[in-house]
Design a protein around this motif. Structure first.
Motif, mmCIF file in Angstrom:
data_model
loop_
_atom_site.group_PDB
_atom_site.id
_atom_site.type_symbol
_atom_site.label_atom_id
_atom_site.label_comp_id
_atom_site.label_asym_id
_atom_site.label_seq_id
_atom_site.Cartn_x
_atom_site.Cartn_y
_atom_site.Cartn_z
ATOM 1 N N GLU A 113 34.098 -10.285 26.974
ATOM 2 C CA GLU A 113 34.763 -9.202 27.697
ATOM 3 C C GLU A 113 36.206 -9.557 28.040
ATOM 4 O OE1 GLU A 113 33.085 -5.925 28.742
ATOM 5 O OE2 GLU A 113 32.429 -6.800 26.844
ATOM 6 N N ASP A 114 36.548 -10.851 27.923
ATOM 7 C CA ASP A 114 37.934 -11.287 28.127
ATOM 8 C C ASP A 114 38.803 -10.970 26.920
ATOM 9 O OD1 ASP A 114 37.185 -13.313 30.531
ATOM 10 O OD2 ASP A 114 35.817 -13.645 28.857
ATOM 11 N N GLY A 115 38.163 -10.537 25.810
ATOM 12 C CA GLY A 115 38.899 -10.247 24.582
ATOM 13 C C GLY A 115 39.107 -11.448 23.694
ATOM 14 N N VAL A 116 38.395 -12.542 23.956
ATOM 15 C CA VAL A 116 38.544 -13.769 23.177
ATOM 16 C C VAL A 116 37.423 -13.854 22.138
ATOM 17 C CG1 VAL A 116 38.551 -16.303 23.270
ATOM 18 C CG2 VAL A 116 39.703 -14.978 25.058
ATOM 19 N N GLU A 117 37.804 -14.077 20.877
ATOM 20 C CA GLU A 117 36.825 -14.187 19.790
ATOM 21 C C GLU A 117 36.064 -15.502 19.904
ATOM 22 O OE1 GLU A 117 39.391 -13.943 16.474
ATOM 23 O OE2 GLU A 117 39.709 -11.784 16.629
ATOM 24 N N ASN A 118 34.760 -15.449 19.582
ATOM 25 C CA ASN A 118 33.927 -16.642 19.693
ATOM 26 C C ASN A 118 32.823 -16.578 18.655
ATOM 27 O OD1 ASN A 118 32.949 -19.083 20.909
ATOM 28 N ND2 ASN A 118 33.685 -18.330 22.891
ATOM 29 N N ILE A 119 32.050 -17.656 18.549
ATOM 30 C CA ILE A 119 30.968 -17.716 17.573
ATOM 31 C C ILE A 119 29.748 -18.413 18.165
ATOM 32 C CG2 ILE A 119 32.455 -17.709 15.522
ATOM 33 C CD1 ILE A 119 32.103 -20.754 15.420
ATOM 34 N N ARG A 120 28.576 -18.118 17.551
ATOM 35 C CA ARG A 120 27.315 -18.814 17.841
ATOM 36 C C ARG A 120 26.738 -19.316 16.537
ATOM 37 N NH1 ARG A 120 23.403 -14.564 20.514
ATOM 38 N NH2 ARG A 120 22.073 -16.405 20.714
ATOM 39 N N GLY A 121 26.112 -20.477 16.584
ATOM 40 C CA GLY A 121 25.410 -20.976 15.414
ATOM 41 C C GLY A 121 24.152 -20.164 15.160
ATOM 42 N N ARG A 122 23.841 -19.894 13.903
ATOM 43 C CA ARG A 122 22.629 -19.160 13.533
ATOM 44 C C ARG A 122 22.067 -19.819 12.284
ATOM 45 N NH1 ARG A 122 23.760 -13.098 13.220
ATOM 46 N NH2 ARG A 122 25.046 -13.814 11.488
ATOM 47 N N VAL A 123 21.586 -21.056 12.442
ATOM 48 C CA VAL A 123 21.097 -21.845 11.324
ATOM 49 C C VAL A 123 20.298 -23.007 11.895
ATOM 50 C CG1 VAL A 123 23.186 -23.298 11.259
ATOM 51 C CG2 VAL A 123 21.803 -23.006 9.172
ATOM 52 N N SER A 403 23.899 -9.540 20.412
ATOM 53 C CA SER A 403 24.572 -10.423 21.366
ATOM 54 C C SER A 403 24.661 -9.753 22.727
ATOM 55 C CB SER A 403 25.980 -10.766 20.881
ATOM 56 O OG SER A 403 25.946 -11.734 19.856
ATOM 57 N N PRO A 404 24.424 -10.507 23.790
ATOM 58 C CA PRO A 404 24.607 -9.941 25.126
ATOM 59 C C PRO A 404 26.095 -9.800 25.449
ATOM 60 C CG PRO A 404 24.079 -12.274 25.274
ATOM 61 C CD PRO A 404 23.970 -11.901 23.820
ATOM 62 N N ILE A 405 26.387 -9.254 26.589
ATOM 63 C CA ILE A 405 27.765 -9.079 27.048
ATOM 64 C C ILE A 405 28.137 -10.281 27.909
ATOM 65 C CG2 ILE A 405 29.319 -7.608 28.399
ATOM 66 C CD1 ILE A 405 27.356 -5.286 27.743
ATOM 67 N N VAL A 406 29.248 -10.924 27.581
ATOM 68 C CA VAL A 406 29.642 -12.149 28.281
ATOM 69 C C VAL A 406 31.093 -12.043 28.744
ATOM 70 C CG1 VAL A 406 29.770 -14.664 28.146
ATOM 71 C CG2 VAL A 406 28.125 -13.444 26.715
ATOM 72 N N ARG A 407 31.331 -12.471 29.957
ATOM 73 C CA ARG A 407 32.705 -12.620 30.455
ATOM 74 C C ARG A 407 32.842 -14.028 31.048
ATOM 75 N NH1 ARG A 407 37.197 -9.826 31.944
ATOM 76 N NH2 ARG A 407 36.272 -7.797 31.446
ATOM 77 N N TYR A 470 52.185 -18.699 30.006
ATOM 78 C CA TYR A 470 51.993 -19.106 28.608
ATOM 79 C C TYR A 470 50.525 -19.442 28.356
ATOM 80 C CZ TYR A 470 52.234 -22.015 24.396
ATOM 81 O OH TYR A 470 52.011 -22.551 23.156
ATOM 82 N N CYS A 471 49.906 -20.176 29.276
ATOM 83 C CA CYS A 471 48.491 -20.534 29.119
ATOM 84 C C CYS A 471 47.619 -19.291 29.033
ATOM 85 C CB CYS A 471 48.041 -21.411 30.285
ATOM 86 S SG CYS A 471 48.698 -23.099 30.275
ATOM 87 N N LYS A 472 47.885 -18.327 29.899
ATOM 88 C CA LYS A 472 47.068 -17.102 29.907
ATOM 89 C C LYS A 472 47.292 -16.263 28.658
ATOM 90 C CE LYS A 472 48.387 -16.024 34.179
ATOM 91 N NZ LYS A 472 48.489 -15.307 35.480
ATOM 92 N N ASN A 473 48.505 -16.246 28.160
ATOM 93 C CA ASN A 473 48.815 -15.429 26.980
ATOM 94 C C ASN A 473 48.317 -16.046 25.680
ATOM 95 O OD1 ASN A 473 50.082 -13.469 28.507
ATOM 96 N ND2 ASN A 473 52.123 -14.361 28.272
#
Length: 540
Positions: A113-123, A403-407, A470-473
């Motif tokens: 929900e922060d708009g940051v792309e992420n991944i989960r392992g599925r193997v 996937s659930p909703i995560v923030r 800068y860190c936040k952006n």
């Protein structure tokens, strides 16, 4: 936009990495495939002493350990890694990032929900089959604050049990040697040489890649199992845990055709949830363990009111600096780490960055070849994150495949911004060392410097608010998210779900901090450790 660019640059590096290490472990041992089965071929109902949900970084060593004395069913929603051979070698690892998420491939994508792309392992093997392979043990503060009365001698033995099978000592690439010298010259001392322990200063860590670039992930720990006692079922998606009152008695899972299967436990048996920091809190909620009012609003049967399930979700934000060199460097994954106070970790990766000139209609000679500059990225994270978020079910679906909703609420606490500011400033200091001086290029006016990619650094690095902005952006993930089933909140110090019998959670969802530079080592250790503790408790 900026975090997407940073992620793209980092993945671009992974595309061309060639890993080299010094002592060889033979190519992947797939003896475990003798007891791996597809969920489609399983009976409608079975019974075991232990059921482990999630064949990932923690679930594989956990199931293996329990199988030494008892019957164990290990359920994994993904396929075996041999179905996707590109995850087994460092050179082709990046393919998993560029594939479309078809619901089957080894990585499940999600955007917080922060708009940051992420991944989960599925193997089968989980995150240890899709990461960059850096191996380093957890830091002292992790064990002191985890809320667990650790038997440190058993912890040491559990780490060694993992390392004897999976871990290699890398030979440093040319860039990693330069980065190591940069760290030391920049004051990240002492020089700890090669070491698997978490240490302040500069060190070369271990790797789960061998000298041919072959991956040796958690899945190979299954080769240590008692094959008569362990059944591994893949493409088995657990829909919910089955309860009799406040006792867990089994699980309901579906195969790839949507057919439902039931697995039950024998008397004195247990169900161990190792589905990861996203999957474990999600499954508890779907099974009726969570905040009563929230579950009732979704029309889910409430088994036990547990207000902390899905809370205290944390992700380690990544800060980075990307530089283009006008000459070719051999590809290099992260083999060296510099650790500062407050557990701020700095690593670097390098990759050729091929450039192919567009058709020039006679401007360039025929058969003009490409030029190959290089991309170097300095990356950093900090282990202790103060900002906390939450996980909710997807209101439109109670299917565990969704996937659930995560923030994660990145940088919502000022302590985190302060650590990022310190890390960013240290990276800038490293770029001023004599080692880095020889990588600078000169423009036509005689000015020497670096060609950076990405958002420009603030002109005044000593202006805290500018660097914080800068860190936040530029926030991105280090893929080390954790929380959702914390020790002392959702599980006790034996990882038993509070208020429920026969059910434990054993994975990174129980962590309040990310252990060390990379949590993989500690996650595998935890599976072995808890497995041994369960055996001890049952024998007594």
């Amino acid at each position: 936009m900026e975090h997407s660019l940073a992620t793209f640059l980092l993945l671009l590096i992974l595309i061309s990495i060639e890993f080299i290490s010094s002592h060889a472990i033979p190519n992947q041992d797939i003896s475990y495939m003798k007891f791996v089965h597809n969920a489609n071929d399983q009976p409608i109902q079975e019974k075991y002493d232990y059921i482990v949900i999630g064949g990932g970084t923690t679930g594989c060593p956990l199931a293996t350990t329990l199988s030494s004395k008892f019957s164990v069913l290990l359920l994994e929603r993904g396929s075996d890694p041999n179905t996707y051979p590109f995850v087994l070698n460092e050179e082709t690892l990046s393919y998993v990032f560029i594939l479309e998420d078809d619901g089957q491939n080894p990585i499940q994508r999600f955007v917080s929900e922060d708009g940051v792309e992420n991944i989960r392992g599925r193997v089968l093997g989980g995150g240890s089959m899709v990461n960059a392979g850096f191996y380093s043990r957890g830091h002292r503060e992790f064990f002191e604050t985890a809320g667990v009365d650790w038997e440190m001698e058993l912890v040491e033995k559990a780490y060694e049990w993992v390392e004897e099978t999976l871990v290699s000592r890398p030979n440093l690439s040319a860039w990693q040697v330069a980065f190591r010298n940069t760290l030391l010259e920049g004051g990240v001392v002492p020089d700890n040489g090669f070491d698997l322990r978490h240490l302040m200063g500069t060190k070369t860590g271990g790797s789960i890649f061998d000298n041919k670039g072959n991956r040796h992930g958690a899945v190979e720990l299954l080769n240590k199992a008692n094959p008569k006692n362990l059944k591994v079922v893949i493409q088995a998606t657990v829909q919910r845990i089955i309860f009799n009152g406040l006792s867990a008695v089994g699980v309901l899972y579906s195969d790839s055709k949507g057919k439902l299967h039931t697995a039950l436990i024998h008397k004195k048996g247990e169900i161990l949830l190792s589905a990861g920091a996203i999957g474990s809190p999600q499954l508890l909620l779907l099974s009726g363990i969570g905040p009563k009012s929230y579950l009732s609003s979704l029309k889910l049967h409430v088994v036990h009111h547990q207000p902390h399930v899905g809370q205290f979700m944390t992700d380690n934000p990544r800060f980075s600096r990307s530089i283009v060199f006008p000459f070719q460097l051999l590809a290099s994954s992260a083999q060296v780490v510099g650790t500062l106070e407050k557990n701020i970790h700095l690593q670097s990766l390098a990759s050729p960055l091929p450039f192919y000139p567009l058709p020039s209609y006679g401007l360039l000679p025929p058969q003009s070849t490409s030029i190959t500059p290089s991309l170097v990225v300095f990356v950093g994270k900090f282990s202790n994150v103060s900002s906390k978020g939450w996980l909710h079910l997807n209101n439109s679906s109670t299917d565990s495949k969704e996937s659930p909703i995560v923030r994660f609420n990145y940088y919502s606490q000022h302590d985190d911004l302060s650590r990022c500011v310190r890390g960013v400033r240290k990276v800038e200091d490293l770029l001023k060392t004599q080692t880095m001086e020889r990588f600078k290029t000169q423009d036509l006016e005689g000015n020497k410097g670096f060609q950076f990619m990405g958002l420009p650094m603030p002109e005044n690095l000593w202006n805290d608010s500018s660097v914080e902005e800068y860190c936040k952006n530029t926030v991105a993930t280090y893929w080390h998210y954790h929380g959702g089933c914390l020790v002392g909140k959702v599980v006790d110090d034996n990882y038993k779900v509070i208020g429920i019998k026969n059910l434990r959670v054993v994975d990174g969802s129980t962590f309040s901090d990310s252990p060390g530079t990379n949590p993989m080592a500690t996650l595998m250790m935890l599976g072995r450790y808890v497995g041994l503790k369960v055996l001890q408790q049952r024998s007594s």
